[in-house]
Design a protein around this motif. Structure first.
Motif, PDB file in Angstrom:
ATOM      1  N   ILE A  11       1.631  12.668  -8.886  1.00 30.86           N
ATOM      2  CA  ILE A  11       1.133  14.022  -8.561  1.00 30.86           C
ATOM      3  C   ILE A  11       2.268  15.035  -8.730  1.00 30.86           C
ATOM      4  O   ILE A  11       2.090  16.115  -9.306  1.00 30.86           O
ATOM      5  CB  ILE A  11       0.567  14.059  -7.125  1.00 30.86           C
ATOM      6  CG1 ILE A  11      -0.729  13.256  -7.057  1.00 30.86           C
ATOM      7  CG2 ILE A  11       0.304  15.502  -6.676  1.00 30.86           C
ATOM      8  CD1 ILE A  11      -1.265  13.040  -5.656  1.00 30.86           C
ATOM      9  N   GLY A  12       3.452  14.675  -8.237  1.00 33.83           N
ATOM     10  CA  GLY A  12       4.607  15.570  -8.341  1.00 33.83           C
ATOM     11  C   GLY A  12       4.964  15.861  -9.793  1.00 33.83           C
ATOM     12  O   GLY A  12       5.187  17.014 -10.170  1.00 33.83           O
ATOM     13  N   LEU A  13       4.977  14.798 -10.613  1.00 35.34           N
ATOM     14  CA  LEU A  13       5.325  14.987 -12.029  1.00 35.34           C
ATOM     15  C   LEU A  13       4.235  15.774 -12.753  1.00 35.34           C
ATOM     16  O   LEU A  13       4.529  16.575 -13.642  1.00 35.34           O
ATOM     17  CB  LEU A  13       5.539  13.620 -12.694  1.00 35.34           C
ATOM     18  CG  LEU A  13       6.780  12.874 -12.189  1.00 35.34           C
ATOM     19  CD1 LEU A  13       6.785  11.434 -12.650  1.00 35.34           C
ATOM     20  CD2 LEU A  13       8.044  13.573 -12.654  1.00 35.34           C
ATOM     21  N   TRP A  17       0.844  -1.199   0.000  1.00 30.76           N
ATOM     22  CA  TRP A  17       0.000   0.000   0.000  1.00 30.76           C
ATOM     23  C   TRP A  17       0.880   1.251   0.000  1.00 30.76           C
ATOM     24  O   TRP A  17       0.591   2.234  -0.682  1.00 30.76           O
ATOM     25  CB  TRP A  17      -0.921   0.029   1.210  1.00 30.76           C
ATOM     26  CG  TRP A  17      -1.933  -1.092   1.225  1.00 30.76           C
ATOM     27  CD1 TRP A  17      -2.187  -1.975   0.223  1.00 30.76           C
ATOM     28  CD2 TRP A  17      -2.804  -1.450   2.290  1.00 30.76           C
ATOM     29  NE1 TRP A  17      -3.152  -2.859   0.601  1.00 30.76           N
ATOM     30  CE2 TRP A  17      -3.561  -2.568   1.866  1.00 30.76           C
ATOM     31  CE3 TRP A  17      -3.036  -0.959   3.568  1.00 30.76           C
ATOM     32  CZ2 TRP A  17      -4.518  -3.174   2.675  1.00 30.76           C
ATOM     33  CZ3 TRP A  17      -3.983  -1.558   4.369  1.00 30.76           C
ATOM     34  CH2 TRP A  17      -4.717  -2.652   3.933  1.00 30.76           C
ATOM     35  N   GLY A  18       1.959   1.200   0.779  1.00 30.30           N
ATOM     36  CA  GLY A  18       2.885   2.339   0.829  1.00 30.30           C
ATOM     37  C   GLY A  18       3.503   2.601  -0.535  1.00 30.30           C
ATOM     38  O   GLY A  18       3.614   3.746  -0.974  1.00 30.30           O
ATOM     39  N   LEU A  19       3.857   1.511  -1.226  1.00 32.05           N
ATOM     40  CA  LEU A  19       4.455   1.635  -2.565  1.00 32.05           C
ATOM     41  C   LEU A  19       3.462   2.292  -3.530  1.00 32.05           C
ATOM     42  O   LEU A  19       3.836   3.169  -4.325  1.00 32.05           O
ATOM     43  CB  LEU A  19       4.824   0.231  -3.059  1.00 32.05           C
ATOM     44  CG  LEU A  19       5.777   0.144  -4.242  1.00 32.05           C
ATOM     45  CD1 LEU A  19       7.119   0.723  -3.886  1.00 32.05           C
ATOM     46  CD2 LEU A  19       5.938  -1.309  -4.688  1.00 32.05           C
ATOM     47  N   VAL A  20       2.197   1.873  -3.436  1.00 33.81           N
ATOM     48  CA  VAL A  20       1.158   2.457  -4.302  1.00 33.81           C
ATOM     49  C   VAL A  20       1.035   3.958  -4.010  1.00 33.81           C
ATOM     50  O   VAL A  20       0.980   4.780  -4.936  1.00 33.81           O
ATOM     51  CB  VAL A  20      -0.191   1.738  -4.075  1.00 33.81           C
ATOM     52  CG1 VAL A  20      -1.326   2.512  -4.729  1.00 33.81           C
ATOM     53  CG2 VAL A  20      -0.140   0.327  -4.624  1.00 33.81           C
ATOM     54  N   LEU A  21       1.032   4.310  -2.723  1.00 28.79           N
ATOM     55  CA  LEU A  21       0.893   5.725  -2.350  1.00 28.79           C
ATOM     56  C   LEU A  21       2.087   6.544  -2.824  1.00 28.79           C
ATOM     57  O   LEU A  21       1.926   7.673  -3.293  1.00 28.79           O
ATOM     58  CB  LEU A  21       0.738   5.858  -0.833  1.00 28.79           C
ATOM     59  CG  LEU A  21      -0.624   5.480  -0.281  1.00 28.79           C
ATOM     60  CD1 LEU A  21      -0.657   5.674   1.228  1.00 28.79           C
ATOM     61  CD2 LEU A  21      -1.714   6.319  -0.925  1.00 28.79           C
ATOM     62  N   VAL A  22       3.294   5.971  -2.695  1.00 32.90           N
ATOM     63  CA  VAL A  22       4.496   6.679  -3.162  1.00 32.90           C
ATOM     64  C   VAL A  22       4.412   6.886  -4.672  1.00 32.90           C
ATOM     65  O   VAL A  22       4.743   7.961  -5.190  1.00 32.90           O
ATOM     66  CB  VAL A  22       5.772   5.894  -2.773  1.00 32.90           C
ATOM     67  CG1 VAL A  22       6.999   6.467  -3.465  1.00 32.90           C
ATOM     68  CG2 VAL A  22       5.973   5.929  -1.266  1.00 32.90           C
ATOM     69  N   ALA A  23       3.928   5.849  -5.391  1.00 32.53           N
ATOM     70  CA  ALA A  23       3.796   5.970  -6.852  1.00 32.53           C
ATOM     71  C   ALA A  23       2.790   7.064  -7.210  1.00 32.53           C
ATOM     72  O   ALA A  23       3.057   7.890  -8.089  1.00 32.53           O
ATOM     73  CB  ALA A  23       3.352   4.634  -7.438  1.00 32.53           C
ATOM     74  N   VAL A  24       1.643   7.072  -6.503  1.00 28.46           N
ATOM     75  CA  VAL A  24       0.635   8.107  -6.784  1.00 28.46           C
ATOM     76  C   VAL A  24       1.207   9.484  -6.441  1.00 28.46           C
ATOM     77  O   VAL A  24       1.008  10.455  -7.183  1.00 28.46           O
ATOM     78  CB  VAL A  24      -0.667   7.817  -5.997  1.00 28.46           C
ATOM     79  CG1 VAL A  24      -1.651   8.970  -6.136  1.00 28.46           C
ATOM     80  CG2 VAL A  24      -1.309   6.541  -6.501  1.00 28.46           C
ATOM     81  N   GLY A  25       1.934   9.559  -5.316  1.00 29.27           N
ATOM     82  CA  GLY A  25       2.581  10.826  -4.929  1.00 29.27           C
ATOM     83  C   GLY A  25       3.564  11.285  -6.004  1.00 29.27           C
ATOM     84  O   GLY A  25       3.614  12.466  -6.356  1.00 29.27           O
ATOM     85  N   GLY A  26       4.308  10.323  -6.572  1.00 28.76           N
ATOM     86  CA  GLY A  26       5.248  10.642  -7.645  1.00 28.76           C
ATOM     87  C   GLY A  26       4.522  11.176  -8.868  1.00 28.76           C
ATOM     88  O   GLY A  26       4.955  12.157  -9.486  1.00 28.76           O
TER      89      GLY A  26
END
Lengths: 232, 205
Positions: B48-50, B37-46
């Motif tokens: 959003i950043g991009l 779940w953390g990996l998914v959130l980091v990917a979504v955060g990435g």
């Protein structure tokens, strides 16, 4: 040489010249080359994040999973949705839930990494220098091992003292409150020396690598020019 | 109430992960799930950043701000790489060539510029800070490390000189251990402050 290799070679040559133009001055060519790198890398990152994380972790399992497994998958989808919705300023509070989750996860991973990945092995390495079996392993080098151990403990304590900026809880006789206790000041001076030695060694490593890269780029430019001039 | 809710989520997730370090068998499946779940959130955060990066440069182009040509190049490269990546997939030979043949020359050239920048910065260190124990040790260590790395200082094997040389080569490790232990202590304290909600990474008070 194939035509595609020539095209990529020319592109690499042009990019190298554009970047190295920075050594003369910060020009438009330098900025264009760096922006090109950032743009391409950003696009590549999006493709990787979708293809390697989101599709295999969220979307594909949704199709193949049982109903109970799909319910479990709803949690990360919900958290990701909250993170996305939180980008709307009025709903920013919602993104705090996934952020709190990430904060807990990263804090725990940081604690685990700090304790098991650094503190224990580094502390063990410092203590190992005092291991009598190691010190007396070679009778002719006992003094060298003792010197090693002494320097190790002095250097580690000194380096840690250099970064000590604590304030006294009670009033002391020191003239200024920001002054550290005298013993810490002595150790921090020793630590400053050890820190300089470490940073100098790191600097030498990075500088050598950067110098090798510079030589490589000059060789690329020379090789490309040689090919062009040779072909004329 | 909000503060308690966010603090409780942070503490709960953190405690489960920490417990997983010590009791891997019972907490293993839960840990896998939490990491995923953390990996998914980091990917979504990435993402959003991009997305924010792209939006910033689109605004630059529309408003024709200073440097909008560079923004246009960035955006064109971003879209080209994005579309090519989705159409061709990252495993495609052309796509890999495209990324590598831009990344390698640009990154190596940036590293090459670093050589000149580092040399200038090291001289500036002496000019601005003067001859302090740090700057003296720094310069001496840098020069000796380069001489060692080049193999210019060598001794016969099994001699006292070799031991002395080894001692000097080990010296940078001493400060490095101190720095690493200091960083780990700092990381440990920061981690505990996050978990106990003494600090609020989300910014809420």
């Amino acid at each position: 040489m194939t035509s595609s290799a020539v095209i990529w070679g020319v592109i690499g040559f042009l990019l190298t010249v554009m970047i190295l133009s920075y050594l003369i001055r910060d020009s438009l060519f330098f900025r264009l080359a760096t922006y090109l790198l950032i743009g391409l890398t950003a696009g590549y990152l999006v493709v990787l994040l979708v293809n390697r994380v989101l599709l295999p972790q969220l979307i594909w399992p949704m199709g193949a999973a049982s109903w109970s497994q799909r319910l479990w998958l709803l949690i990360p989808i919900l958290l990701a949705g909250l993170l996305l919705v939180g980008q709307i300023p009025r709903l920013a509070l919602l993104s705090k839930i996934p952020l709190a989750y990430l904060a807990g996860l990263s804090a725990a991973v940081a604690i685990g990494g700090a304790v098991f990945g650094t503190l224990v092995p580094q502390g063990q390495a410092v203590l190992d220098t005092f291991d009598p079996y190691r010190i007396y392993a070679d009778p002719q080098l006992v003094w060298m091992r003792i010197l090693d151990a002494g320097v190790m403990i002095l250097g580690v304590v000194g380096t840690l003292s250099y970064f000590h900026f604590g304030q006294p809880l009670q009033e002391t006789k020191r003239k200024r409150a920001e002054d550290r206790p005298q013993i810490l000041q002595v150790f921090s001076k020793i630590g400053e020396g050890f820190l300089g030695i470490t940073l100098g060694a790191v600097f030498a490593g990075v500088f050598s690598t950067a110098l090798l890269a510079l030589i490589d780029r000059i060789a690329v430019i020379g090789g490309m020019l040689g090919q062009f001039l040779g072909g004329l | 109430m909000k503060k308690i809710l966010f603090g409780a989520i942070t503490l709960m997730v953190g405690l489960v992960v920490l417990a997983g370090f010590f009791f891997q068998d019972p907490f293993g499946p839960a840990l896998t799930l939490i990491y995923q779940w953390g990996l998914v959130l980091v990917a979504v955060g990435g993402l959003i950043g991009l997305g924010t990066l792209a939006a910033f440069h689109i605004r630059n182009i529309i408003q024709q701000k200073k440097g909008w040509i560079s923004s246009a190049v960035l955006l064109a490269a971003f879209l080209f790489s994005l579309i090519a990546g989705f159409v061709l997939t990252p495993q495609n030979a052309f796509y890999r060539d495209l990324i590598l043949n831009v990344q390698v020359p640009v990154e190596t050239s940036l590293l090459a510029i670093l050589a000149a920048t580092l040399l200038y910065a090291s001289l500036q260190l002496i000019r601005t800070r003067g001859w302090t124990p740090l700057s003296i040790a720094f310069m001496a260590s840098a020069v000796f490390s380069m001489l060692f790395n080049l193999g210019l200082i060598q001794t016969a094997s099994g001699t006292l000189g070799e031991q002395v040389l080894m001692f000097f080569r080990r010296l940078p490790l001493v400060g490095a251990r101190g720095v690493l232990i200091g960083m780990a202590l700092g990381g440990l304290v920061m981690g505990l402050r996050f978990l106990l909600s003494t600090d609020h990474p989300g910014g809420e008070r």
